[in-house]
Design an enzyme around this catalytic site. Structure first.
Site, mmCIF file in Angstrom:
data_model
loop_
_atom_site.group_PDB
_atom_site.id
_atom_site.type_symbol
_atom_site.label_atom_id
_atom_site.label_comp_id
_atom_site.label_asym_id
_atom_site.label_seq_id
_atom_site.Cartn_x
_atom_site.Cartn_y
_atom_site.Cartn_z
ATOM 1 N N ALA A 65 25.505 -1.176 -19.799
ATOM 2 C CA ALA A 65 26.028 -1.116 -21.162
ATOM 3 C C ALA A 65 25.466 -2.310 -21.921
ATOM 4 O O ALA A 65 25.108 -3.330 -21.321
ATOM 5 C CB ALA A 65 27.554 -1.160 -21.125
ATOM 6 N N GLY A 109 26.467 0.290 -16.253
ATOM 7 C CA GLY A 109 26.602 1.612 -16.868
ATOM 8 C C GLY A 109 25.399 2.506 -16.605
ATOM 9 O O GLY A 109 25.515 3.732 -16.620
ATOM 10 N N GLU A 112 26.022 3.955 -13.288
ATOM 11 C CA GLU A 112 27.158 4.880 -13.459
ATOM 12 C C GLU A 112 26.716 6.165 -14.158
ATOM 13 O O GLU A 112 27.157 7.258 -13.804
ATOM 14 C CB GLU A 112 28.275 4.175 -14.233
ATOM 15 C CG GLU A 112 28.881 3.038 -13.416
ATOM 16 C CD GLU A 112 29.789 2.117 -14.219
ATOM 17 O OE1 GLU A 112 29.344 1.604 -15.271
ATOM 18 O OE2 GLU A 112 30.932 1.918 -13.815
ATOM 19 N N GLU A 132 28.459 -6.107 -12.920
ATOM 20 C CA GLU A 132 29.424 -6.503 -13.956
ATOM 21 C C GLU A 132 30.191 -7.757 -13.572
ATOM 22 O O GLU A 132 30.639 -8.520 -14.428
ATOM 23 C CB GLU A 132 30.414 -5.364 -14.226
ATOM 24 C CG GLU A 132 29.815 -4.154 -14.951
ATOM 25 C CD GLU A 132 29.267 -3.079 -14.026
ATOM 26 O OE1 GLU A 132 28.948 -3.382 -12.847
ATOM 27 O OE2 GLU A 132 29.154 -1.928 -14.467
HETATM 28 N N1 CO8 Z 1 22.516 -5.262 -22.559
HETATM 29 C C1 CO8 Z 1 21.826 -5.738 -23.609
HETATM 30 N N2 CO8 Z 1 20.541 -6.163 -23.525
HETATM 31 C C2 CO8 Z 1 19.954 -6.114 -22.325
HETATM 32 C C3 CO8 Z 1 20.613 -5.636 -21.181
HETATM 33 C C4 CO8 Z 1 21.961 -5.181 -21.341
HETATM 34 N N3 CO8 Z 1 22.673 -4.674 -20.322
HETATM 35 N N4 CO8 Z 1 19.779 -5.722 -20.128
HETATM 36 C C5 CO8 Z 1 18.637 -6.239 -20.597
HETATM 37 N N5 CO8 Z 1 18.712 -6.475 -21.928
HETATM 38 C C6 CO8 Z 1 17.705 -7.031 -22.816
HETATM 39 C C7 CO8 Z 1 17.538 -8.512 -22.607
HETATM 40 O O1 CO8 Z 1 18.521 -9.229 -23.326
HETATM 41 C C8 CO8 Z 1 16.138 -8.724 -23.131
HETATM 42 O O2 CO8 Z 1 16.190 -8.744 -24.529
HETATM 43 P P1 CO8 Z 1 15.287 -9.856 -25.346
HETATM 44 O O3 CO8 Z 1 13.883 -9.538 -24.987
HETATM 45 O O4 CO8 Z 1 15.624 -9.588 -26.772
HETATM 46 O O5 CO8 Z 1 15.727 -11.183 -24.835
HETATM 47 C C9 CO8 Z 1 15.414 -7.442 -22.739
HETATM 48 O O6 CO8 Z 1 16.435 -6.479 -22.488
HETATM 49 C C10 CO8 Z 1 14.602 -7.598 -21.472
HETATM 50 O O7 CO8 Z 1 15.460 -8.119 -20.471
HETATM 51 P P2 CO8 Z 1 15.090 -9.406 -19.586
HETATM 52 O O8 CO8 Z 1 14.219 -10.349 -20.354
HETATM 53 O O9 CO8 Z 1 16.371 -9.938 -19.027
HETATM 54 O O10 CO8 Z 1 14.215 -8.689 -18.459
HETATM 55 P P3 CO8 Z 1 14.016 -9.182 -16.954
HETATM 56 O O11 CO8 Z 1 12.936 -8.335 -16.412
HETATM 57 O O12 CO8 Z 1 13.847 -10.661 -16.890
HETATM 58 O O13 CO8 Z 1 15.412 -8.842 -16.218
HETATM 59 C C11 CO8 Z 1 17.302 -7.467 -15.670
HETATM 60 C C12 CO8 Z 1 15.815 -7.507 -16.086
HETATM 61 C C13 CO8 Z 1 17.464 -8.011 -14.269
HETATM 62 C C14 CO8 Z 1 17.704 -5.989 -15.696
HETATM 63 C C15 CO8 Z 1 18.154 -8.289 -16.675
HETATM 64 O O14 CO8 Z 1 17.803 -7.883 -17.990
HETATM 65 C C16 CO8 Z 1 19.626 -8.113 -16.499
HETATM 66 O O15 CO8 Z 1 20.207 -8.684 -15.611
HETATM 67 N N6 CO8 Z 1 20.252 -7.310 -17.410
HETATM 68 C C17 CO8 Z 1 21.698 -7.142 -17.428
HETATM 69 C C18 CO8 Z 1 22.171 -6.250 -16.301
HETATM 70 C C19 CO8 Z 1 23.670 -6.119 -16.338
HETATM 71 O O16 CO8 Z 1 24.405 -7.068 -16.201
HETATM 72 N N7 CO8 Z 1 24.147 -4.873 -16.522
HETATM 73 C C20 CO8 Z 1 25.564 -4.577 -16.589
HETATM 74 C C21 CO8 Z 1 26.032 -4.583 -18.004
HETATM 75 S S1 CO8 Z 1 27.796 -4.371 -18.163
HETATM 76 C C22 CO8 Z 1 28.032 -2.702 -17.942
HETATM 77 O O17 CO8 Z 1 27.113 -1.967 -17.750
HETATM 78 C C23 CO8 Z 1 29.456 -2.201 -17.992
HETATM 79 C C24 CO8 Z 1 29.437 -0.681 -18.024
HETATM 80 C C25 CO8 Z 1 30.818 -0.116 -18.110
HETATM 81 C C26 CO8 Z 1 31.348 -0.096 -19.500
HETATM 82 C C27 CO8 Z 1 32.558 0.752 -19.522
HETATM 83 C C28 CO8 Z 1 33.372 0.536 -20.746
HETATM 84 C C29 CO8 Z 1 34.681 1.317 -20.678
#
Ligand code: CO8
Length: 258
Positions: A65, A109, A112, A132
């Site tokens: 998400a 997400g 999921e 998460e």
């Molecule tokens: N949300 C927003 N932006 C994201 C996300 C995300 N989940 N993942 C990556 N991005 C963005 C980064 O901020 C970055 O943006 P920018 O270039 O503007 O800085 C761009 O995508 C590229 O990402 P990275 O530079 O971080 O790329 P890397 O190759 O270095 O890393 C990863 C890739 C490992 C995937 C890393 O981006 C990461 O850890 N992302 C987050 C993963 C995460 O924590 N996901 C869980 C999110 S919470 C969730 O999903 C809850 C769901 C349930 C909700 C239910 C509600 C009821």
């Protein structure tokens, strides 16, 4: 309907839905989830679509998400707005088969969403995770529930508590993914599987989806009864006599969804 965060291609009775927010690794925000739900509902209603594939990019199916969208929400915003509930409920109501074709990250997400699909075909680069916990929250759309039913308590606890990622081989070994293929073959393999399904009787296909999903909801005895009654019911269809007749006449069946 024109979509901005997904791309829809329909060819040969198969809809290919590509998540398309490359700058955010296909992070699921309100717009993407509501466009996806609307698109899948439209596919459900479109007679030209008989099977659906959802995919992302080579780098990410979906990295979760959208954290930027969620960061400043209060409990009341999330709870009263029922964050993501309407869209995920709508996706779960689609009765046509949906395959997730996963390369790269399927996190939070994203993992999921893949598990909401009927099965997952992934490439060798796939990385599944429920990280998460690293954000001070927990999974919210099935990461503690569907994942546990699919891979069992130990791995589900491990992934949800440590936030570690599962690679493609482990995902296949654990039953999370049904097949692993090379990255460049992923779409071909998923479309091929969807094409095979599209050739079957849609009535049987939808019964399979309902019956297998029921296995997660009801005790075995009830599930077996449901399966048996559905099996009996299919003898009321023309496709049953066509399918069995075609086998005995050593020809391809021509199903008409009746
Ligand atoms: N949300 C927003 N932006 C994201 C996300 C995300 N989940 N993942 C990556 N991005 C963005 C980064 O901020 C970055 O943006 P920018 O270039 O503007 O800085 C761009 O995508 C590229 O990402 P990275 O530079 O971080 O790329 P890397 O190759 O270095 O890393 C990863 C890739 C490992 C995937 C890393 O981006 C990461 O850890 N992302 C987050 C993963 C995460 O924590 N996901 C869980 C999110 S919470 C969730 O999903 C809850 C769901 C349930 C909700 C239910 C509600 C009821």
């Amino acid at each position: 309907m024109a979509y901005e965060t997904i791309i829809l291609d329909v060819d040969n009775h198969v809809a290919l839905v590509t998540l398309n927010r490359p700058d955010a690794l296909n992070a699921l925000n309100d717009q993407l989830l509501s466009e996806l739900a609307a698109c899948l509902t439209a596919c459900q209603e479109n007679d030209k679509v008989r099977a659906i594939v959802i995919t992302g990019s080579e780098k990410a199916f979906a990295a979760g998400a959208d954290i930027a969208m969620m960061k400043d929400k209060s409990f009341v915003d999330a709870f009263s707005g029922d964050l993501f509930t309407a869209e995920t409920d709508q996706i779960m109501r689609v009765r046509k088969p949906i395959i997730a074709a996963v390369s790269g990250y399927a996190l939070g997400g994203g993992c999921e969403l893949a598990m909401m699909c009927d099965f997952i075909i992934c490439s060798e680069s796939a990385k599944f995770g429920q990280p998460e916990i690293n954000l001070g929250v927990v999974a919210g759309i099935g990461g503690t529930q569907r994942l546990t039913r699919i891979v069992g308590k130990s791995k589900a606890m491990d992934m949800n508590l440590t936030g570690r990622f599962m690679d493609a081989d482990e995902a296949e070994r654990s039953g999370l993914a049904s097949r692993v293929v090379p990255v460049k073959k992923l779409i071909e393999e998923a479309l091929g599987a969807a094409q095979k399904i599209a050739e079957k009787s849609m009535v049987s296909v939808m019964v399979v989806k309902e019956a297998v999903n029921r296995a997660y909801e009801v005790p075995l005895r009830e599930g077996l009864l449901f399966e048996r009654r559905m099996f009996h019911s299919l003898f009321a269809t023309e496709d049953q006599s066509e399918g069995m007749g075609a086998f005995l006449e050593k020809r391809e069946a021509q199903f008409r969804d009746r």
